[in-house]
Scaffold this motif. Sequence first.
Motif, PDB file in Angstrom:
ATOM      1  N   PHE A 309      18.610 -12.888  -2.088  1.00  0.00           N
ATOM      2  CA  PHE A 309      17.146 -12.623  -2.305  1.00  0.00           C
ATOM      3  C   PHE A 309      16.875 -11.402  -1.419  1.00  0.00           C
ATOM      4  N   PHE A 310      16.749 -10.168  -2.190  1.00  0.00           N
ATOM      5  CA  PHE A 310      16.210  -8.984  -1.255  1.00  0.00           C
ATOM      6  C   PHE A 310      14.698  -8.993  -1.207  1.00  0.00           C
ATOM      7  N   GLU A 311      14.080  -9.076  -0.090  1.00  0.00           N
ATOM      8  CA  GLU A 311      12.861  -9.381  -0.096  1.00  0.00           C
ATOM      9  C   GLU A 311      11.969  -8.341   0.670  1.00  0.00           C
ATOM     10  N   PRO A 312      10.664  -8.358   0.683  1.00  0.00           N
ATOM     11  CA  PRO A 312       9.843  -7.506   1.770  1.00  0.00           C
ATOM     12  C   PRO A 312      10.353  -7.779   3.125  1.00  0.00           C
ATOM     13  N   GLY A 313       9.547  -7.259   3.823  1.00  0.00           N
ATOM     14  CA  GLY A 313       9.619  -7.730   5.342  1.00  0.00           C
ATOM     15  C   GLY A 313       8.661  -8.699   5.567  1.00  0.00           C
ATOM     16  N   PHE A 314       8.872  -9.682   6.526  1.00  0.00           N
ATOM     17  CA  PHE A 314       8.086 -10.818   6.635  1.00  0.00           C
ATOM     18  C   PHE A 314       6.451 -10.469   6.877  1.00  0.00           C
ATOM     19  N   GLU A 315       6.283  -9.304   7.241  1.00  0.00           N
ATOM     20  CA  GLU A 315       4.851  -8.999   7.438  1.00  0.00           C
ATOM     21  C   GLU A 315       4.374  -8.047   6.302  1.00  0.00           C
ATOM     22  N   ALA A 316       5.112  -7.844   5.340  1.00  0.00           N
ATOM     23  CA  ALA A 316       4.883  -6.898   4.338  1.00  0.00           C
ATOM     24  C   ALA A 316       3.501  -7.385   3.457  1.00  0.00           C
ATOM     25  N   ARG A 317       2.560  -6.443   3.505  1.00  0.00           N
ATOM     26  CA  ARG A 317       1.246  -6.775   2.676  1.00  0.00           C
ATOM     27  C   ARG A 317       1.592  -6.061   1.283  1.00  0.00           C
ATOM     28  N   VAL A 318       1.157  -6.950   0.458  1.00  0.00           N
ATOM     29  CA  VAL A 318       1.458  -6.746  -0.984  1.00  0.00           C
ATOM     30  C   VAL A 318       0.285  -6.907  -1.817  1.00  0.00           C
ATOM     31  N   ARG A 319      -0.052  -5.708  -2.281  1.00  0.00           N
ATOM     32  CA  ARG A 319      -1.443  -5.613  -3.296  1.00  0.00           C
ATOM     33  C   ARG A 319      -0.925  -4.892  -4.567  1.00  0.00           C
ATOM     34  N   PRO A 320      -1.727  -5.029  -5.714  1.00  0.00           N
ATOM     35  CA  PRO A 320      -1.622  -4.396  -6.772  1.00  0.00           C
ATOM     36  C   PRO A 320      -1.702  -2.811  -6.503  1.00  0.00           C
ATOM     37  N   LEU A 321      -0.542  -2.141  -7.009  1.00  0.00           N
ATOM     38  CA  LEU A 321      -0.587  -0.563  -7.107  1.00  0.00           C
ATOM     39  C   LEU A 321      -1.749  -0.057  -8.072  1.00  0.00           C
ATOM     40  N   ALA A 322      -2.383   1.038  -7.422  1.00  0.00           N
ATOM     41  CA  ALA A 322      -3.502   1.495  -8.391  1.00  0.00           C
ATOM     42  C   ALA A 322      -2.694   1.849  -9.768  1.00  0.00           C
ATOM     43  N   ARG A 323      -1.727   2.513  -9.790  1.00  0.00           N
ATOM     44  CA  ARG A 323      -1.127   3.009 -11.070  1.00  0.00           C
ATOM     45  C   ARG A 323      -0.912   1.825 -11.854  1.00  0.00           C
ATOM     46  N   CYS A 324      -0.359   0.761 -11.498  1.00  0.00           N
ATOM     47  CA  CYS A 324       0.025  -0.415 -12.329  1.00  0.00           C
ATOM     48  C   CYS A 324      -1.320  -0.911 -12.744  1.00  0.00           C
ATOM     49  N   VAL A 325      -2.268  -1.036 -11.962  1.00  0.00           N
ATOM     50  CA  VAL A 325      -3.703  -1.642 -12.361  1.00  0.00           C
ATOM     51  C   VAL A 325      -4.271  -0.811 -13.560  1.00  0.00           C
ATOM     52  N   GLU A 326      -4.108   0.663 -13.340  1.00  0.00           N
ATOM     53  CA  GLU A 326      -4.369   1.278 -14.447  1.00  0.00           C
ATOM     54  C   GLU A 326      -3.706   0.994 -15.753  1.00  0.00           C
ATOM     55  N   LYS A 327      -2.299   0.839 -15.643  1.00  0.00           N
ATOM     56  CA  LYS A 327      -1.586   0.624 -16.957  1.00  0.00           C
ATOM     57  C   LYS A 327      -1.824  -0.960 -17.402  1.00  0.00           C
ATOM     58  N   THR A 328      -2.575  -1.968 -16.472  1.00  0.00           N
ATOM     59  CA  THR A 328      -2.626  -3.060 -17.010  1.00  0.00           C
ATOM     60  C   THR A 328      -3.988  -3.516 -17.593  1.00  0.00           C
ATOM     61  N   GLY A 329      -4.733  -2.318 -17.860  1.00  0.00           N
ATOM     62  CA  GLY A 329      -6.144  -2.440 -18.145  1.00  0.00           C
ATOM     63  C   GLY A 329      -7.410  -2.560 -17.166  1.00  0.00           C
ATOM     64  N   GLY A 330      -7.006  -2.197 -16.013  1.00  0.00           N
ATOM     65  CA  GLY A 330      -7.941  -1.436 -14.823  1.00  0.00           C
ATOM     66  C   GLY A 330      -8.420  -2.727 -14.136  1.00  0.00           C
TER      67      GLY A 330
END
Length: 357
Positions: A309-330
């Motif tokens: 399992f290739f994963e983010p760093g333990f402390e990585a903060r993950v939130r929806p990317l603006a580009r992807c929010v746009e593509k999925t209806g805003g």
Amino acid sequence: MTTTSPTPSSLPIIDISPFFDPHSTPSARYATATALNTACTTYGFFYLTGHGIPESKLNRIISLARQFFSLPLSENNKIKRHHAGGPEGGDGARGYQGMGENVTLGRRDMHEAVDWYREWDHAPREEGSGGKGTYKMLQGPNLWPEEPAELKEVYEAYVEELQGVGMAVVRAMGVALGLGEVGKGAVEGEDEEVFVRATERSFWVMRMIGYPRLEGSPDVVGADDMEAFSCGEHTDYGCVTLLLADPTPGALQVLLKDGKTWLNADPIPGALVVNIGDMIQRWTNGLWMSTKHRVIHKGEGYRVSVPFFFEPGFEARVRPLARCVEKTGGVKKYEECVYGEHLLGKVGGNFYGGEEV
Ligand SMILES: N=C(N)NCCCC[C@H](N)C(=O)O
Ligand SMILES: O=C(O)CCC(=O)C(=O)O
Ligand SMILES: [Fe+2]
């Protein structure tokens, strides 16, 4: 619970080599990225070729796993995982877990496994009653078997190689999502290298899993709870899972977008089976979903698999990317989360009895 037999596999095959080769043409990288986008949008699962790991090495990994699980239980238990905070000095997660210790959806899974994580052996260690001190969940050192003697060295080298493969895949994912380059229209901090940065200190996990065949399996403790699944349906927790499995057909099954058809993900020699995890789903605001999958091994013999399992760093903060929010209806579908917290929540509920966290 459906028991209809899955249709034959038709998962896409992605050749990642253009993302390894410094001399690859932009059009070759574009072709890979385009295929990857389709695969992640449609299935969230695909076969990966062009990763550069020779088949002979992959076979060695499988045969060492098989050797370990064929040893007596007393030998396996020498690297038994110990409860986090307990007197034995364990972290609750690293080490060997016996048949039925892992739980998915409240049922015992019919498999045994060894888990290794990125080292965290300089973590603070409190003095416990047993004198060995104790680690917090996920923070201890890895446990390696004495037998087979060469397993540690071979597996550590394999982890190094797979981190390179994981990097190439997440780099291609940034391109596939059209995140753009720095200074060339990318949203600040959300350019096509965003996953590369988040996984630079990947809190990776490697599992070595052994699956007895379900029907007529030996009568182990709690067997009545374990008849149905070798591993119950679940999604993986992070970025990309790079799965190596022996050739047993029909065992790993992938849930299609219709939510009811299970597709076999039978191994292709030399290829890895790749699927995306929960963090990619969050980053992409659900554009790429972490696909449910399960294992039902009713075929021949004892099956072994080694997912990485290739994963983010333990402390990585993950939130929806603006580009992807746009593509999925805003509309943003997920709040920001810290990968390590998501992982702790999952791992804490993974063991029978659930006494861990
Ligand atoms: N590190 C990962 N992704 N492991 C996946 C294990 C999935 C089964 C687990 N019992 C569960 O319920 O999640
Ligand atoms: O053994 C397999 O084929 C898959 C195992 C799996 O899905 C997991 O460990 O997350
Ligand atoms: Fe999985």
